[in-house]
Design a protein around this motif. Structure first.
Motif, PDB file in Angstrom:
ATOM      1  N   HIS A   6      37.308  69.577   5.925  1.00 15.25           N
ATOM      2  CA  HIS A   6      38.189  68.368   5.433  1.00 15.25           C
ATOM      3  C   HIS A   6      39.204  69.004   4.330  1.00 15.25           C
ATOM      4  O   HIS A   6      38.841  69.390   3.501  1.00 15.25           O
ATOM      5  CB  HIS A   6      37.523  67.202   4.834  1.00 15.25           C
ATOM      6  N   GLY A  54      33.140  63.244   2.766  1.00 18.39           N
ATOM      7  CA  GLY A  54      33.590  64.000   3.852  1.00 18.39           C
ATOM      8  C   GLY A  54      32.626  63.329   5.270  1.00 18.39           C
ATOM      9  O   GLY A  54      33.066  63.589   6.498  1.00 18.39           O
ATOM     10  N   TYR A  57      34.492  61.101   7.358  1.00 23.05           N
ATOM     11  CA  TYR A  57      35.819  61.453   7.562  1.00 23.05           C
ATOM     12  C   TYR A  57      36.393  60.637   8.980  1.00 23.05           C
ATOM     13  O   TYR A  57      37.512  60.159   8.676  1.00 23.05           O
ATOM     14  CB  TYR A  57      36.166  62.794   7.503  1.00 23.05           C
ATOM     15  N   SER A 571      45.304  64.515  11.407  1.00 26.96           N
ATOM     16  CA  SER A 571      44.313  64.700  10.374  1.00 26.96           C
ATOM     17  C   SER A 571      43.551  65.934  10.337  1.00 26.96           C
ATOM     18  O   SER A 571      43.951  66.740  11.165  1.00 26.96           O
ATOM     19  CB  SER A 571      43.278  63.284  10.736  1.00 26.96           C
ATOM     20  N   SER A 572      42.402  66.262   9.530  1.00 24.75           N
ATOM     21  CA  SER A 572      41.788  67.575   9.497  1.00 24.75           C
ATOM     22  C   SER A 572      41.065  67.797  10.861  1.00 24.75           C
ATOM     23  O   SER A 572      40.834  68.711  11.061  1.00 24.75           O
ATOM     24  CB  SER A 572      40.755  67.349   8.537  1.00 24.75           C
ATOM     25  N   TYR A 573      40.815  66.987  11.823  1.00 24.28           N
ATOM     26  CA  TYR A 573      40.241  67.183  12.982  1.00 24.28           C
ATOM     27  C   TYR A 573      41.127  67.261  14.136  1.00 24.28           C
ATOM     28  O   TYR A 573      40.899  67.305  15.045  1.00 24.28           O
ATOM     29  CB  TYR A 573      39.285  65.998  13.269  1.00 24.28           C
ATOM     30  N   THR A 592      39.674  74.793   9.829  1.00 23.80           N
ATOM     31  CA  THR A 592      39.246  73.385  10.746  1.00 23.80           C
ATOM     32  C   THR A 592      40.222  73.629  12.149  1.00 23.80           C
ATOM     33  O   THR A 592      41.045  74.571  12.166  1.00 23.80           O
ATOM     34  CB  THR A 592      39.630  72.342  10.072  1.00 23.80           C
TER      35      THR A 592
END
Ligand code: SF4
Length: 892
Positions: A6, A54, A57, A571-573, A592
């Protein structure tokens, strides 16, 4: 399944590797990875890392309020009326606005506010690179957050120093003093508990019975804002009982240095010799029975035995003067003002408890403290930290396994350092870049400066284009009306704040922000309207001056809501990225991955800013606006901004992952891990501090099978500290410190910020969010009351006929807000607590609790021109504070 993390500012606890399970283009499940190696068999392992925030998330990622398309404001600012526009339309409007501003008003009217949320290395590179090309202002926000840890910076030369969390396992006494790790270090806290199983004693010192106090062996309640009094009384006990570690004190601290009671300054060579130097100091050698100069190049004492006590006559240019070791001056001050009985009246801790605590730390084999950021958020937080460090240093509890005073935890991959500023990426560019630094490096090396000092100096001289945000908001944002009232609330101030600011400007102690009215604000991805104490003033004073406000975010923050354009970020993903910084607490760099494509039309931040650069270049050519005058008066081209932003086409808008790869592969402190390995595994252990200036404050070698113990370069290798005296420096004879009576650490009563009201409103990091990120996460809201709550003691509630859950008005001289109460026996009478990060729109009428926080400026933080007391990126600049705000509460 792919690895992810994250990219959030979960600072002290970050980062954690997660396994992401993907089906049909959606992240279906996220779970902690448990693949972290154990440092060695004598300490517990790091597995599994993660926190409850997290772990949900993906709920945030698929939250209905996620911004998926570029939005343009169609109503009034803040009204919440938006129109979906194409990327091309949004970028064209923004680029045109920028070109108009740059050519009409100048680049110093274009402001980038990264806030505390810029946790992505790639986003940060993109912001700094674009701002650098446009010669725009980037706000330096660390001090504004209250994270400057000023007391550590003035004492140790840098606020950065922290152990790895598994090093706690070697402690037999662990102090939680100025933090709440049960909330803020969820993935690391188990090490403290495991140390307890092994026999360590855990002591929590806090005003309230915090979540961390629950898990301690000993909870010491204290009046808010009086920690310096407690620490100084402990120091008094340690010295008067003869429990101090004289060897450590003589070698590592300035306490043996001679100071002159007549002038209250150090005895310097310039006092003694014509053309003598101001940075050469003396001690009295008990063996040779004469004064000798202190060494700047090593901490080794050689054959000298420095006196700690006594008074010595010295021949100076002006005749004979008496000089005393700082230790002697300290001892006298402590005897006079800080006996446990006297301090007890200030801090509310029983004198016997003070004595027991002092003995416990002096007799511990290895005493440590858990890093926290709370004291830094007090107006006199610097004095509290100086006094705390004094206790640790007197007991020799620094720079050895399991021991140490941990301050700001920081450890970053150093490969991203030059990307914002380098012209190109080839070896020749590296050489050119290094050649620009070489003269300063050599000059300082010749003077015997350590690498830490040199890298800090380079950071100071490097074109960061950062401006202290506190002074910026003060002068341009309308905060002067409230933060400038320090003298009204602080009885110790002899002059108005504006006089101190003027002096700091005149003497070049601090760089003041440009005088011109700002015109363009990039909120990337800051959230100033939530973050800044007294932020409502920005809305009233600053925002009307701005022609253009652009926010890049995943979600509609309080500030995005007031913007003209909101650009949707991945986003982080949904992107390949690297955490900008990590901490020694968990010494692993993390990557990530783009597990799924961005939702809607969201884009990774590198792509957004490179596309903006492309649009600026295109519109500059189309409009014939080919250059602008930079702050130095030179003309800069606008028609090649994209080309320079992308390193002449080597890292284009489609290359977010390549930028991450470049940053990792340029890093010298990750054991040459390849980007592919990092992506696959999710993390890599740091192998060294590398060349990042901030990392060097940790001052230790990172060994593959050793826990990390900061400051061993000083205690074992005898490398000097990065201070004026080259020692842990407790005596600061800077003019401002002398004027304010703070040359030694002292206790000062907290100011009544906001007016003379009976309750002190403090705060702390929230358990159920990472700052404002995730603050509207539906699952996390269910774990608390779903709306802002103010914790209040049973006694104060009864006195005001307030019951749990009642709606109350909280007010003082500068504002008011409405909130529900949570009546709690864990809160001490006289204190109310609001954990931070609630968005303004979560409060009634959109008015948040920051409204009543004036954050008076403490002039001592304007000090400069004193070797280590000079502003550097993120430190040694004025900060904001909030922990002594006075309020009254009324049931409505
Ligand atoms: S939010 Fe931070 S601490 Fe929590 S799981 Fe994610 S990386 Fe770890």
């Amino acid at each position: 399944m792919v690895k992810g993390t994250h990219i959030l500012n979960c600072w002290y606890q970050r980062n954690c590797c997660f396994n992401l399970y993907v089906k049909d283009g959606l992240v279906l499940r996220e779970e902690q990875s448990a693949a972290y190696p154990r440092t060695n068999l004598s300490v517990p392992d790091f597995n599994p890392r993660g926190c409850h925030n997290g772990a949900c998330y993906s709920l945030q990622m698929y939250h209905p309020a996620r911004i998926k398309y570029p939005l343009k404001r169609v109503g009034q600012r803040g009204e919440g009326r938006w129109e979906r526009v194409s990327w091309d339309e949004a970028l064209t409007d923004i680029a045109d606005g920028l070109l108009d501003t740059l050519t009409r008003d100048g680049p110093d009217t274009v402001i980038f506010d990264p806030g505390g949320s810029v946790a992505s290395l790639i986003f940060d590179v993109a912001i700094l690179r674009l701002a650098n090309l446009l010669d725009a202002i980037v706000l330096d926000t660390n001090c504004e957050l209250g994270d400057e840890q000023q007391g550590a910076a003035v004492t140790l030369g840098t606020p950065v120093a922290c152990k790895s969390a598994d090093d706690y396992f070697y402690s037999d006494l662990i102090l939680i003093w100025g933090g709440n790790p049960a909330y803020t270090q969820a993935p690391n806290c188990h090490f403290v508990n495991e140390a307890r199983y092994k026999g360590a004693r855990v002591v929590t010192i806090s005003p309230d019975h915090s979540a961390s106090a629950i898990h301690a062996d000993w909870w010491i309640p204290i009046q808010p804002g009086t920690d310096a009094a407690l620490a100084l009384a402990m120091a008094q006990v340690i010295i008067s009982e003869g429990l101090h570690d004289a060897g450590f004190v003589r070698e590592q601290t300035d306490l043996p240095f001679l100071a002159r009671p007549d002038s209250r300054t150090f005895l310097r060579e310039s006092d003694i010799k014509a053309r003598g130097r101001d940075d050469v100091f003396y001690l009295y050698d008990l063996r040779r029975k004469k004064i000798v100069q202190t060494s700047k190049r090593t901490l080794k004492l050689g054959g000298t035995l420095p006196a700690l006590e006594g008074e010595y006559e010295v021949d100076t240019k002006a005749g004979k003067v008496k000089a005393k070791p700082v230790f002697q001056l300290l001892k006298e001050k402590l005897e006079e003002e800080y006996t446990p009985e006297k301090a007890s009246r200030l801090c509310g801790v029983h004198p016997d408890t003070i004595r027991r605590l002092a003995l416990a730390i002096a007799r511990a084999k290895a005493a440590s403290c858990v890093a926290g950021a709370s004291l830094s958020k007090y107006y006199h937080g610097d004095l509290m930290m100086r006094a705390q460090i004094l206790v640790f240093a007197l007991c020799g509890q620094m720079g050895k396994k399991g021991a140490g005073y941990d301050t700001l935890p920081y450890l970053a991959a150093d490969g991203g350092l030059r990307l914002p500023f380098a012209e190109g990426l080839g070896p020749l560019d590296t050489l050119k870049w290094m050649l620009t630094l070489l003269p300063v490096f050599l000059e300082m090396k010749m003077k015997g400066h350590t690498n830490e000092m040199i890298y800090f100096e380079l950071a100071r001289r490097h074109p960061w284009y950062s401006v202290n945000s506190v002074l910026f908001w003060y002068l341009q944002g309308g905060l002067k009306e409230i933060s400038g009232r320090s003298r009204e609330w602080d009885p110790y101030l002899p002059r108005d704040v504006d006089e101190y600011i003027e002096e700091a400007r005149r003497r070049r102690w601090q760089e003041l922000p440009p005088e011109k009215e700002p015109k363009v604000l990039f909120v990337v991805p800051g959230n100033s309207l939530r973050r800044v104490r007294g932020a409502h003033r920005l809305r009233e004073h600053l925002f009307p001056k701005l022609d253009l406000i652009v926010a890049i975010d995943l979600r509609m923050s309080s500030t995005a809501l007031y913007s003209d354009y909101v650009l949707p970020a991945a986003s982080s993903y949904e992107k390949a990225d690297v955490s900008e910084w990590n901490t020694p607490l968990s010494p692993f760099a993390h990557a990530t991955n783009a597990a799924v494509p961005p939702l809607g039309e969201a884009k990774p931040e590198w792509e957004i800013l490179v596309l903006l650069a492309k649009k600026i270049q295109q519109r500059a050519r189309e409009r014939g606006v080919l250059s602008f005058r930079d702050r130095g008066g030179k003309r800069r081209r606008l028609d090649d901004v994209y080309s320079r932003m992308t390193f002449r086409g080597k890292l284009t808008e489609n290359d977010q992952e390549k930028v991450a790869q470049t940053a990792i592969e340029l890093s010298t402190n990750l054991g040459k891990v390849s980007w592919q390995e990092l992506q696959k595994k999710g993390f890599a252990r740091f192998t060294a501090l590398g060349q990042h200036p901030a990392n060097l404050g940790n001052a230790t070698d990172i060994m593959p099978s050793e826990t990390i113990t900061p400051h061993t370069w000083h205690t074992e290798k005898k490398i000097p500290w990065a201070t004026l005296t080259r020692r842990i420096q407790f005596y600061i004879d800077h003019p401002l410190y002398l004027e304010l009576g703070e040359e030694l650490p002292v206790h000062k009563d907290p100011p009544k910020s906001g007016g003379d009201y009976p309750l002190v409103m403090t705060g702390g990091h929230s358990r159920y969010s990472i700052h404002a990120s995730l603050k509207d996460n539906p699952l996390l809201l269910e774990l608390e009351r779903g709306e802002p709550a103010m914790f209040m003691s049973v006694e104060d509630a009864e006195e005001r006929e307030i019951r749990d859950g009642d709606r109350v008005k909280v007010y003082n001289d500068i504002g008011q807000f409405f909130v529900r109460t949570k009546v709690s026996p864990a809160v001490r009478p006289g204190q109310v607590i609001i954990y931070h990060a609630w968005e303004n729109f979560q409060f009634e009428g959109g008015i948040g609790h920051r409204n009543v926080i004036p954050s008076p400026i403490n002039p001592v933080e304007l000090a400069g021109g004193y070797f280590h007391l000079r502003p550097a990126p993120a430190i040694l600049q004025p900060g904001q504070n909030d922990r002594e705000t006075r309020v009254e509460v009324l049931k409505v």
